[in-house]
Write a protein that holds these residues in place. Sequence first.
Motif, PDB file in Angstrom:
ATOM      1  N   MET A 121       0.945  -1.355   0.024  1.00 23.03           N
ATOM      2  CA  MET A 121       0.042   0.098  -0.163  1.00 23.03           C
ATOM      3  C   MET A 121       0.817   1.234  -0.154  1.00 23.03           C
ATOM      4  N   ALA A 122       0.392   2.232  -0.716  1.00 25.64           N
ATOM      5  CA  ALA A 122       1.256   3.446  -0.844  1.00 25.64           C
ATOM      6  C   ALA A 122       1.152   3.979   0.458  1.00 25.64           C
ATOM      7  N   LEU A 123       2.322   4.758   0.929  1.00 26.95           N
ATOM      8  CA  LEU A 123       2.341   5.418   2.138  1.00 26.95           C
ATOM      9  C   LEU A 123       1.381   6.639   2.095  1.00 26.95           C
ATOM     10  N   GLY A 124       0.659   6.961   3.178  1.00 29.58           N
ATOM     11  CA  GLY A 124      -0.208   8.155   3.445  1.00 29.58           C
ATOM     12  C   GLY A 124       0.040   8.855   4.848  1.00 29.58           C
ATOM     13  N   MET A 125       0.424  10.098   4.630  1.00 32.59           N
ATOM     14  CA  MET A 125       1.078  10.731   5.758  1.00 32.59           C
ATOM     15  C   MET A 125       0.191  12.137   6.093  1.00 32.59           C
ATOM     16  N   ILE A 126       0.340  12.746   6.886  1.00 33.53           N
ATOM     17  CA  ILE A 126      -0.109  14.181   7.451  1.00 33.53           C
ATOM     18  C   ILE A 126       0.913  14.650   8.418  1.00 33.53           C
ATOM     19  N   ILE A 127       1.176  15.956   7.860  1.00 32.96           N
ATOM     20  CA  ILE A 127       2.544  16.889   8.882  1.00 32.96           C
ATOM     21  C   ILE A 127       1.434  17.633   9.515  1.00 32.96           C
ATOM     22  N   LEU A 128       1.780  17.847  10.917  1.00 27.43           N
ATOM     23  CA  LEU A 128       1.138  18.856  11.821  1.00 27.43           C
ATOM     24  C   LEU A 128       1.943  19.638  12.258  1.00 27.43           C
ATOM     25  N   GLY A 129       1.716  20.741  12.930  1.00 28.69           N
ATOM     26  CA  GLY A 129       2.619  21.611  13.597  1.00 28.69           C
ATOM     27  C   GLY A 129       2.055  23.094  13.259  1.00 28.69           C
ATOM     28  N   ARG A 130       2.738  23.935  14.311  1.00 28.24           N
ATOM     29  CA  ARG A 130       2.171  25.298  14.259  1.00 28.24           C
ATOM     30  C   ARG A 130       2.681  25.866  12.907  1.00 28.24           C
ATOM     31  N   GLN A 131       1.972  27.177  12.606  1.00 28.08           N
ATOM     32  CA  GLN A 131       2.398  27.751  11.546  1.00 28.08           C
ATOM     33  C   GLN A 131       4.056  28.303  11.697  1.00 28.08           C
ATOM     34  N   GLY A 132       4.988  28.086  10.862  1.00 26.45           N
ATOM     35  CA  GLY A 132       6.209  28.348  10.871  1.00 26.45           C
ATOM     36  C   GLY A 132       7.171  27.401  11.665  1.00 26.45           C
ATOM     37  N   SER A 133       6.655  26.255  11.914  1.00 25.97           N
ATOM     38  CA  SER A 133       7.437  25.148  12.573  1.00 25.97           C
ATOM     39  C   SER A 133       8.304  24.551  11.469  1.00 25.97           C
ATOM     40  N   GLY A 134       8.276  25.086  10.350  1.00 24.99           N
ATOM     41  CA  GLY A 134       9.160  24.279   9.256  1.00 24.99           C
ATOM     42  C   GLY A 134       8.490  22.934   8.487  1.00 24.99           C
ATOM     43  N   LYS A 135       7.090  22.953   8.564  1.00 27.08           N
ATOM     44  CA  LYS A 135       6.427  22.017   7.753  1.00 27.08           C
ATOM     45  C   LYS A 135       6.655  21.951   6.274  1.00 27.08           C
ATOM     46  N   GLY A 136       6.470  22.941   5.831  1.00 29.71           N
ATOM     47  CA  GLY A 136       6.408  22.969   4.394  1.00 29.71           C
ATOM     48  C   GLY A 136       7.843  22.660   3.678  1.00 29.71           C
ATOM     49  N   THR A 137       8.866  23.189   4.404  1.00 27.67           N
ATOM     50  CA  THR A 137      10.444  22.676   3.873  1.00 27.67           C
ATOM     51  C   THR A 137      10.559  21.247   4.355  1.00 27.67           C
ATOM     52  N   GLN A 138      10.059  20.655   5.424  1.00 29.45           N
ATOM     53  CA  GLN A 138      10.501  19.206   5.765  1.00 29.45           C
ATOM     54  C   GLN A 138       9.438  18.391   4.575  1.00 29.45           C
ATOM     55  N   ALA A 139       8.251  18.965   4.433  1.00 30.00           N
ATOM     56  CA  ALA A 139       7.226  17.998   3.542  1.00 30.00           C
ATOM     57  C   ALA A 139       7.995  17.935   2.226  1.00 30.00           C
ATOM     58  N   ALA A 140       8.543  18.882   1.899  1.00 31.54           N
ATOM     59  CA  ALA A 140       9.187  18.876   0.310  1.00 31.54           C
ATOM     60  C   ALA A 140      10.317  17.721   0.572  1.00 31.54           C
ATOM     61  N   ARG A 141      11.101  17.942   1.385  1.00 35.17           N
ATOM     62  CA  ARG A 141      12.233  17.069   1.555  1.00 35.17           C
ATOM     63  C   ARG A 141      11.703  15.655   1.604  1.00 35.17           C
ATOM     64  N   ILE A 142      10.662  15.297   2.391  1.00 37.41           N
ATOM     65  CA  ILE A 142      10.137  13.905   2.630  1.00 37.41           C
ATOM     66  C   ILE A 142       9.506  13.412   1.194  1.00 37.41           C
ATOM     67  N   ALA A 143       8.872  14.306   0.583  1.00 41.04           N
ATOM     68  CA  ALA A 143       8.296  13.773  -0.641  1.00 41.04           C
ATOM     69  C   ALA A 143       9.570  13.414  -1.812  1.00 41.04           C
ATOM     70  N   HIS A 144      10.490  14.218  -1.631  1.00 45.72           N
ATOM     71  CA  HIS A 144      11.669  14.026  -2.625  1.00 45.72           C
ATOM     72  C   HIS A 144      12.248  12.595  -2.344  1.00 45.72           C
ATOM     73  N   ARG A 145      12.374  12.266  -0.920  1.00 46.55           N
ATOM     74  CA  ARG A 145      13.162  11.109  -0.501  1.00 46.55           C
ATOM     75  C   ARG A 145      12.371   9.850  -0.719  1.00 46.55           C
ATOM     76  N   TYR A 146      10.963  10.001  -0.387  1.00 45.26           N
ATOM     77  CA  TYR A 146       9.954   8.881  -0.083  1.00 45.26           C
ATOM     78  C   TYR A 146       9.249   8.659  -1.590  1.00 45.26           C
TER      79      TYR A 146
END
Length: 184
Positions: free
Chosen positions: A1-26
């Motif tokens: 099954m393909a991986l399904g994830m959400i990333i939570l965290g306050r605004q400014g927690s770095g979610k967007g930056t980390q999400a882009a890196r996760i998408a790239h690696r996985y």
Amino acid sequence: MALGMIILGRQGSGKGTQAARIAHRYGVVHISTGDMLRSAVAEGTEMGLEAKVLMDAGDLVPDDVINGIVDERLAKADVVDGGFLLDGYPRTPGQADALVGFVGERLQLALNLDVSVDVVTERMMARGREDDSPESIARRLQLYEAETAPLLSWAEDRGILTVIDGLGGENDVFARLSVVIDAI
Ligand code: ADP
């Protein structure tokens, strides 16, 4: 099954930056509702025009609008085949319920990037995005505590929550996230 994830965290927690890196690696599809709304604003669609007023004030776009956009995106072949990482969604209990209806057991992991209110406020003041006025920042953080923080217990009850310390360098935080994702 393909991986399904959400990333939570306050605004400014770095979610967007980390999400882009996760998408790239996985190889999962990074779905940022904030980016989708900003594209709609840039294209000047009717929905974009309505959303802009709310976004500038730091208010949330109504659940039915955002749920519709996400439902449509999740149904596309790249997501069905490759999996997804949702960034900035769900942000209210109504969105969380809708998401379970869309993907059910395909949602396997909720990453909570933990950074204090004081630190994220400083970070947002420094980055200066168009909607990063002091009033809008305060409003978004207030809505986060009221609407989004309750989703931590929702994710915990589903048995999918992992909390990650979001302090430190980008590479250190990414390494912490990778350990968790590699484990599933
Ligand atoms: P931030 O996390 O700093 O608020 P985002 O890019 O995630 O940045 O979102 C920017 C704005 O877009 C939000 O302030 C809100 O107005 C709107 N928005 C984004 N995602 C959602 C959502 N899931 N529900 C409602 N509004 C949203």
